[in-house]
Design a protein around this motif. Structure first.
Motif, PDB file in Angstrom:
ATOM      1  N   UNK A 233       0.842  -1.187   0.000  1.00  0.00           N
ATOM      2  CA  UNK A 233       0.000   0.000   0.000  1.00  0.00           C
ATOM      3  C   UNK A 233       0.880   1.240   0.000  1.00  0.00           C
ATOM      4  N   UNK A 234       0.391   2.298  -0.633  1.00  0.00           N
ATOM      5  CA  UNK A 234       1.130   3.554  -0.719  1.00  0.00           C
ATOM      6  C   UNK A 234       0.493   4.577   0.215  1.00  0.00           C
ATOM      7  N   UNK A 235       1.302   5.179   1.052  1.00  0.00           N
ATOM      8  CA  UNK A 235       0.844   6.202   1.993  1.00  0.00           C
ATOM      9  C   UNK A 235       1.608   7.488   1.686  1.00  0.00           C
ATOM     10  N   UNK A 236       0.902   8.499   1.197  1.00  0.00           N
ATOM     11  CA  UNK A 236       1.536   9.763   0.802  1.00  0.00           C
ATOM     12  C   UNK A 236       1.518  10.810   1.909  1.00  0.00           C
ATOM     13  N   UNK A 237       1.109  10.433   3.112  1.00  0.00           N
ATOM     14  CA  UNK A 237       0.968  11.413   4.183  1.00  0.00           C
ATOM     15  C   UNK A 237       2.277  12.112   4.541  1.00  0.00           C
ATOM     16  N   UNK A 238       3.402  11.455   4.288  1.00  0.00           N
ATOM     17  CA  UNK A 238       4.682  12.065   4.664  1.00  0.00           C
ATOM     18  C   UNK A 238       5.096  13.195   3.736  1.00  0.00           C
ATOM     19  N   UNK A 239       4.416  13.343   2.596  1.00  0.00           N
ATOM     20  CA  UNK A 239       4.779  14.419   1.669  1.00  0.00           C
ATOM     21  C   UNK A 239       3.567  15.172   1.112  1.00  0.00           C
ATOM     22  N   UNK A 240       2.358  14.716   1.384  1.00  0.00           N
ATOM     23  CA  UNK A 240       1.171  15.343   0.806  1.00  0.00           C
ATOM     24  C   UNK A 240       0.969  16.766   1.307  1.00  0.00           C
ATOM     25  N   UNK A 241       1.272  17.024   2.569  1.00  0.00           N
ATOM     26  CA  UNK A 241       1.070  18.380   3.097  1.00  0.00           C
ATOM     27  C   UNK A 241       2.024  19.373   2.441  1.00  0.00           C
ATOM     28  N   UNK A 242       3.286  18.976   2.279  1.00  0.00           N
ATOM     29  CA  UNK A 242       4.238  19.848   1.607  1.00  0.00           C
ATOM     30  C   UNK A 242       3.811  20.134   0.184  1.00  0.00           C
ATOM     31  N   UNK A 243       3.315  19.107  -0.500  1.00  0.00           N
ATOM     32  CA  UNK A 243       2.796  19.286  -1.854  1.00  0.00           C
ATOM     33  C   UNK A 243       1.626  20.262  -1.849  1.00  0.00           C
ATOM     34  N   UNK A 244       0.730  20.130  -0.873  1.00  0.00           N
ATOM     35  CA  UNK A 244      -0.430  21.009  -0.781  1.00  0.00           C
ATOM     36  C   UNK A 244      -0.012  22.459  -0.607  1.00  0.00           C
ATOM     37  N   UNK A 245       0.962  22.700   0.244  1.00  0.00           N
ATOM     38  CA  UNK A 245       1.462  24.060   0.443  1.00  0.00           C
ATOM     39  C   UNK A 245       1.982  24.636  -0.869  1.00  0.00           C
ATOM     40  N   UNK A 246       2.742  23.855  -1.601  1.00  0.00           N
ATOM     41  CA  UNK A 246       3.273  24.324  -2.882  1.00  0.00           C
ATOM     42  C   UNK A 246       2.155  24.604  -3.882  1.00  0.00           C
ATOM     43  N   UNK A 247       1.124  23.773  -3.882  1.00  0.00           N
ATOM     44  CA  UNK A 247      -0.002  23.993  -4.797  1.00  0.00           C
ATOM     45  C   UNK A 247      -0.708  25.306  -4.483  1.00  0.00           C
TER      46      UNK A 247
END
Length: 344
Positions: A171-185
């Motif tokens: 399973x893939x868990x993106x929680x470790x980088x999703x917030x940083x991505x959201x900030x950039x978006x």
């Protein structure tokens, strides 16, 4: 005064330092805030007659938050990544481009660190009590760890065109980088809306661009990782155009048999980290990069983490435990960006 204690389950808090100042009628600081990704977000931006109204800004922000949730949330069964995780081994599934981009970035971090970073860590987080399907924080048996570890491995996942594929039941868990991505978006959207001065924080990940109406910089304060409810400033930084991640092992943990177990796991051994590194702050033009690198360096520990930061030109601020409290180390790139140490 100190504002906005940023609270992230996997992050050391960052304090946003806001100085009282006289604001003219043309420019003022608007504040947007609300729930996001299991925590909260807070945005401060300088509005003027040429920037959109606050309600329009709020709609733009919420649209991005909703999109990320639909694509990447592991807490809703209908998200794109959740559907992929529910699929069997030897599955390929068409995914939105942001999901593919984040998986590819995670793979690059895994390769660079020989597996210290791994987006398939979910079963291990669950068995230790820190994941979305956990049944309470506890030390698992060796058999449980081995079984969970058998369901992980970044090499089992790959991007093929517009599809995400797996050759094992992982399973893939993106929680470790999703917030940083959201900030950039959100930052990219602000640029499109001609908003040039702002500070965006999502679940503890942060970027600051431009200046406040009085011309002063956005300032953040890094806390000492005391872990006992105290809020003591370790370092103050002035930011313009940089994202920030602080990862630490002292906010989310449990104790059993007199031993402290951190929520930060080393994927290579399937157990919590146990070294002297209490927290690490990474500064980068990309908040996504800062987010992923913060986790990676924390797993590597003080010696290997600092060596990795030097090798790859990463601006990193390390806080280590010692017998007398804490000591700090900084990478060469951190010293280059903050030649005075960041203190004002």
């Amino acid at each position: 005064m100190l504002r906005n204690l940023l609270q992230g389950a996997c992050l050391v808090s960052i304090l946003v330092v806001t100085l009282s100042a006289c604001e003219n009628n043309a420019e003022r600081i608007e504040v947007l805030s609300g729930p996001a990704q299991g925590s909260t977000y807070t945005i401060k931006y300088v509005s003027s007659p040429t920037t959109p109204k606050a309600d329009a800004m709020g709609v733009a922000v919420q649209g991005i938050l909703d999109e990320v949730d639909r694509q990447m949330s592991t807490y809703r069964l209908d998200s794109d990544i959740a559907r992929f995780n529910q699929s069997p081994a030897k599955t390929c599934m068409k995914m939105p481009q942001p999901v593919l981009d984040l998986v590819q970035y995670g793979y690059e971090l895994s390769t660079l660190s020989d597996g210290a970073f791994d987006l398939t860590l979910g079963p291990l987080l669950n068995v230790w009590g820190f994941g979305p399907q956990s049944r309470g924080k506890q030390v698992p048996s060796a058999q449980e760890i081995a079984a969970a570890k058998a369901q992980t491995g970044y090499k089992h996942v790959r991007v093929v065109g517009d599809q995400l594929c797996k050759d094992a039941d992982v399973q893939v868990d993106l929680n470790s980088i999703a917030a940083g991505y959201t900030v950039d978006r959100i930052s990219e959207r602000f640029a499109e809306l001609n908003v040039d001065n702002y500070m965006i924080e999502v679940t503890g990940e942060l970027i600051a661009v431009g200046r406040k109406p009085d011309g002063s910089p956005w300032r953040i304060a890094l806390e000492q990782p005391l872990g006992d409810g105290q809020r003591v400033i370790q370092q103050i930084l002035e930011l313009d155009g940089y994202g920030v991640n602080t990862s630490g092992d002292y906010r989310n943990y449990f104790e059993e048999g007199g031993v402290r177990f951190s929520h930060t796991l080393d994927p290579r051994v399937g157990a919590p980290i146990s070294h002297r590194l209490a927290s690490v702050t990474v500064i980068d033009r990309s908040t996504l990069h800062a987010d992923g690198l913060g986790t990676l360096l924390l797993v590597l520990g003080p010696e290997r983490g600092l060596a990795f930061a030097e090798e790859h030109g990463i601006a990193a601020f390390f806080v280590l435990r010692d017998d007398d409290g804490f000591v700090t180390q900084v990478s060469s790139e951190f010293s280059r960006i903050f030649p005075e140490g960041g203190n004002q």
